[in-house]
Write a protein that holds these residues in place. Structure first.
Motif, mmCIF file in Angstrom:
data_model
loop_
_atom_site.group_PDB
_atom_site.id
_atom_site.type_symbol
_atom_site.label_atom_id
_atom_site.label_comp_id
_atom_site.label_asym_id
_atom_site.label_seq_id
_atom_site.Cartn_x
_atom_site.Cartn_y
_atom_site.Cartn_z
ATOM 1 N N PRO A 241 42.199 22.146 30.288
ATOM 2 C CA PRO A 241 42.591 22.702 31.677
ATOM 3 C C PRO A 241 43.738 23.527 31.241
ATOM 4 N N LEU A 242 43.655 24.923 31.881
ATOM 5 C CA LEU A 242 44.733 25.806 31.850
ATOM 6 C C LEU A 242 45.258 26.455 33.071
ATOM 7 N N GLU A 243 46.441 26.555 33.457
ATOM 8 C CA GLU A 243 47.071 27.136 34.663
ATOM 9 C C GLU A 243 47.948 28.431 34.318
ATOM 10 N N GLY A 244 47.732 29.253 35.198
ATOM 11 C CA GLY A 244 48.724 30.562 35.042
ATOM 12 C C GLY A 244 48.640 31.502 36.132
ATOM 13 N N THR A 245 49.274 32.511 36.100
ATOM 14 C CA THR A 245 49.443 33.332 37.407
ATOM 15 C C THR A 245 48.640 34.738 37.275
ATOM 16 N N VAL A 246 48.258 35.113 38.335
ATOM 17 C CA VAL A 246 47.500 36.552 38.442
ATOM 18 C C VAL A 246 48.668 37.372 38.325
ATOM 19 N N PRO A 247 48.822 38.301 37.161
ATOM 20 C CA PRO A 247 49.736 39.376 37.088
ATOM 21 C C PRO A 247 50.159 40.262 38.367
ATOM 22 N N ALA A 248 48.864 40.728 38.882
ATOM 23 C CA ALA A 248 49.014 41.534 40.332
ATOM 24 C C ALA A 248 49.771 40.918 41.372
ATOM 25 N N SER A 249 49.428 39.856 41.560
ATOM 26 C CA SER A 249 49.880 39.012 42.758
ATOM 27 C C SER A 249 50.815 37.954 42.637
ATOM 28 N N GLY A 250 50.930 37.324 41.397
ATOM 29 C CA GLY A 250 51.935 36.274 41.179
ATOM 30 C C GLY A 250 51.502 34.894 41.582
ATOM 31 N N GLN A 251 50.093 34.932 42.342
ATOM 32 C CA GLN A 251 49.667 33.745 42.662
ATOM 33 C C GLN A 251 49.062 32.866 41.338
ATOM 34 N N TRP A 252 48.850 31.435 41.721
ATOM 35 C CA TRP A 252 48.638 30.660 40.645
ATOM 36 C C TRP A 252 47.018 30.490 40.646
ATOM 37 N N THR A 253 46.462 30.360 39.468
ATOM 38 C CA THR A 253 45.047 29.924 39.348
ATOM 39 C C THR A 253 44.848 28.928 38.316
ATOM 40 N N TRP A 254 43.747 28.324 38.081
ATOM 41 C CA TRP A 254 43.268 27.366 37.043
ATOM 42 C C TRP A 254 42.084 27.874 36.374
ATOM 43 N N SER B 5 39.149 28.192 39.190
ATOM 44 C CA SER B 5 39.457 27.999 40.614
ATOM 45 C C SER B 5 38.623 28.719 41.418
ATOM 46 N N SER B 6 38.380 28.101 42.754
ATOM 47 C CA SER B 6 37.535 29.155 43.556
ATOM 48 C C SER B 6 38.577 29.863 44.427
ATOM 49 N N ARG B 7 39.903 29.688 44.378
ATOM 50 C CA ARG B 7 40.772 30.632 44.870
ATOM 51 C C ARG B 7 42.168 30.630 44.414
ATOM 52 N N SER B 8 43.048 31.344 44.684
ATOM 53 C CA SER B 8 44.623 31.347 43.977
ATOM 54 C C SER B 8 45.343 30.891 45.140
ATOM 55 N N TYR B 9 46.370 30.179 44.470
ATOM 56 C CA TYR B 9 47.564 29.451 45.293
ATOM 57 C C TYR B 9 48.825 30.035 45.303
ATOM 58 N N LEU B 10 49.610 29.847 46.338
ATOM 59 C CA LEU B 10 50.839 30.609 46.411
ATOM 60 C C LEU B 10 51.828 29.594 45.383
#
Length: 187
Positions: free
Chosen positions: A76-89, A101-106
């Motif tokens: 499992p890996l977690e990171g941020t979306v560069p454009a929005s800064g939100q977290w995904t896995w 992930s089915s969505r991004s997280y704040l």
């Protein structure tokens, strides 16, 4: 006393569902449906999804069974979306992407929590048979509007597609039992 399942009461579990949906990229120049899997919780909340669309249900189901069989080897890996800064896995198996992930997280902790729920459900999740058809764009095809003055000799044009058009906002609140209009205030 035994568990609910031992007593003959069926308990809803997490499950893999298979969705036929339009592929994001045209297949051989034509828009086509592809099959993608989604892992949902007992209350139907999406926990995660497959990273690719498959041409056939059998291929998509095989990808799920392979993921379940190799659950002890996933990374499992977690990171941020560069454009929005939100977290995904995402989850990789042998350096290949196998789940998203089915969505991004704040927040990072929300992302970690939801990744843990996915990993908990993954090994024992039920694999549902069959495919559900879904459409991304549920809007109706718009008909061309008549000229600005309406039909010659007829009444002026007034669109009728919205039953609430022209009604004051307080009537909308009254119909919801005093609730705030959901179109303007989202939780």
């Amino acid at each position: 006393m035994g568990t609910l399942e031992e007593e003959g009461i069926r308990v809803q579990r997490s499950r893999f569902v298979f969705l036929a949906a339009p592929m994001p990229e045209p297949y051989q120049g034509q828009a086509a449906d592809g099959i993608v899997w989604m892992l949902v919780s007992p209350n139907n909340r999406p926990l995660g999804r497959g990273p690719v669309y498959h041409e056939a249900y059998a291929q998509c189901r095989e990808a799920v069974l392979d993921l379940q069989a190799n659950v002890d080897r996933v990374v499992p890996l977690e990171g941020t979306v560069p454009a929005s800064g939100q977290w995904t896995w995402r989850i990789e198996l042998d350096d290949a992407l196998v789940a998203l992930s089915s969505r991004s997280y704040l927040r990072a902790r929300e992302c970690s929590y939801n990744l843990e729920r996915f990993l908990e459900a993954l090994p024992q999740a039920e694999v549902v048979l069959g495919v559900r058809s879904v459409r991304r764009d549920r809007r109706r095809v718009a008909e061309p509007l008549p000229p600005a003055g309406g039909v010659p000799g007829g009444p002026p044009y007034r669109p009728s597609h919205s039953p609430y058009q022209g009604q004051p906002r307080r009537e909308l609140r009254h119909r919801d039992g005093g609730a705030v209009d959901r179109r303007r205030h989202r939780p």
